[in-house]
Design a protein around this motif. Structure first.
Motif, PDB file in Angstrom:
ATOM      1  N   PRO A   1       0.816  -1.224   0.000  1.00  0.00           N
ATOM      2  CA  PRO A   1       0.000   0.000   0.000  1.00  0.00           C
ATOM      3  C   PRO A   1       0.842   1.264   0.000  1.00  0.00           C
ATOM      4  N   SER A   2       1.954   1.265   0.732  1.00  0.00           N
ATOM      5  CA  SER A   2       2.772   2.470   0.776  1.00  0.00           C
ATOM      6  C   SER A   2       3.390   2.780  -0.576  1.00  0.00           C
ATOM      7  N   ALA A   3       3.617   1.762  -1.386  1.00  0.00           N
ATOM      8  CA  ALA A   3       4.211   1.976  -2.701  1.00  0.00           C
ATOM      9  C   ALA A   3       3.257   2.714  -3.628  1.00  0.00           C
ATOM     10  N   ARG A   4       1.962   2.615  -3.381  1.00  0.00           N
ATOM     11  CA  ARG A   4       0.983   3.282  -4.233  1.00  0.00           C
ATOM     12  C   ARG A   4       0.598   4.647  -3.709  1.00  0.00           C
ATOM     13  N   SER A   5       1.101   5.017  -2.540  1.00  0.00           N
ATOM     14  CA  SER A   5       0.605   6.210  -1.869  1.00  0.00           C
ATOM     15  C   SER A   5       1.041   7.518  -2.506  1.00  0.00           C
ATOM     16  N   GLY A   6       2.232   7.537  -3.129  1.00  0.00           N
ATOM     17  CA  GLY A   6       2.756   8.791  -3.636  1.00  0.00           C
ATOM     18  C   GLY A   6       3.452   9.618  -2.565  1.00  0.00           C
ATOM     19  N   TYR A   7       3.452   9.138  -1.331  1.00  0.00           N
ATOM     20  CA  TYR A   7       4.121   9.821  -0.234  1.00  0.00           C
ATOM     21  C   TYR A   7       5.511   9.232  -0.027  1.00  0.00           C
ATOM     22  N   ILE A   8       6.361   9.965   0.652  1.00  0.00           N
ATOM     23  CA  ILE A   8       7.685   9.449   0.984  1.00  0.00           C
ATOM     24  C   ILE A   8       7.498   8.227   1.865  1.00  0.00           C
ATOM     25  N   VAL A   9       8.101   7.118   1.463  1.00  0.00           N
ATOM     26  CA  VAL A   9       7.899   5.870   2.196  1.00  0.00           C
ATOM     27  C   VAL A   9       9.156   5.373   2.891  1.00  0.00           C
ATOM     28  N   PHE A  10      10.297   6.021   2.648  1.00  0.00           N
ATOM     29  CA  PHE A  10      11.506   5.637   3.366  1.00  0.00           C
ATOM     30  C   PHE A  10      12.499   6.789   3.326  1.00  0.00           C
ATOM     31  N   PRO A  11      13.354   6.887   4.348  1.00  0.00           N
ATOM     32  CA  PRO A  11      14.368   7.937   4.352  1.00  0.00           C
ATOM     33  C   PRO A  11      15.514   7.560   3.422  1.00  0.00           C
ATOM     34  N   LEU A  12      16.164   8.552   2.888  1.00  0.00           N
ATOM     35  CA  LEU A  12      17.339   8.300   2.062  1.00  0.00           C
ATOM     36  C   LEU A  12      18.537   8.083   2.969  1.00  0.00           C
ATOM     37  N   GLY A  13      19.384   7.183   2.575  1.00  0.00           N
ATOM     38  CA  GLY A  13      20.633   6.969   3.300  1.00  0.00           C
ATOM     39  C   GLY A  13      21.716   7.868   2.721  1.00  0.00           C
ATOM     40  N   ARG A  14      22.933   7.367   2.700  1.00  0.00           N
ATOM     41  CA  ARG A  14      24.039   8.129   2.108  1.00  0.00           C
ATOM     42  C   ARG A  14      23.837   8.199   0.605  1.00  0.00           C
ATOM     43  N   LEU A  15      24.102   9.337   0.047  1.00  0.00           N
ATOM     44  CA  LEU A  15      23.896   9.553  -1.378  1.00  0.00           C
ATOM     45  C   LEU A  15      25.230   9.689  -2.093  1.00  0.00           C
ATOM     46  N   PHE A  16      25.316   9.045  -3.234  1.00  0.00           N
ATOM     47  CA  PHE A  16      26.501   9.113  -4.077  1.00  0.00           C
ATOM     48  C   PHE A  16      26.063   9.360  -5.505  1.00  0.00           C
ATOM     49  N   ILE A  17      26.889  10.038  -6.264  1.00  0.00           N
ATOM     50  CA  ILE A  17      26.627  10.217  -7.692  1.00  0.00           C
ATOM     51  C   ILE A  17      27.954  10.043  -8.423  1.00  0.00           C
TER      52      ILE A  17
END
Length: 78
Positions: free
Chosen positions: A9-25
């Motif tokens: 259900p959370s995947a269909r919500s359109g809301y943030i469903v998890f925090p981001l961890g460390r980000l790399f690019i």
């Protein structure tokens, strides 16, 4: 595993469903985004809302499970 019946259900919500961890690019990804006039944040926003982009349904379903069990989720945006 396939089809939208496996999406949490959370995947269909359109809301943030998890925090981001460390980000790399990678340098290549950064250069491509800059050449397109984009920032990574619009894609991170989609990722954080379980929008997996251009993946097939099986990979999307695996990502939904990954979020549920706190594993790594991947996406592909073109």
């Amino acid at each position: 595993m396939s089809g939208s019946d496996n999406i949490t259900p959370s995947a269909r919500s359109g809301y943030i469903v998890f925090p981001l961890g460390r980000l790399f690019i990678t340098p290549g990804a950064k250069a491509k985004l800059e050449a397109m006039g984009c920032t990574p944040f619009q894609y991170l926003n989609r990722h954080q809302r379980n929008d997996w982009g251009d993946l097939d349904q099986d990979d999307k379903d695996l990502n939904d499970l990954a979020v549920q069990f706190k594993f790594r989720a991947r996406e592909r945006f073109r």
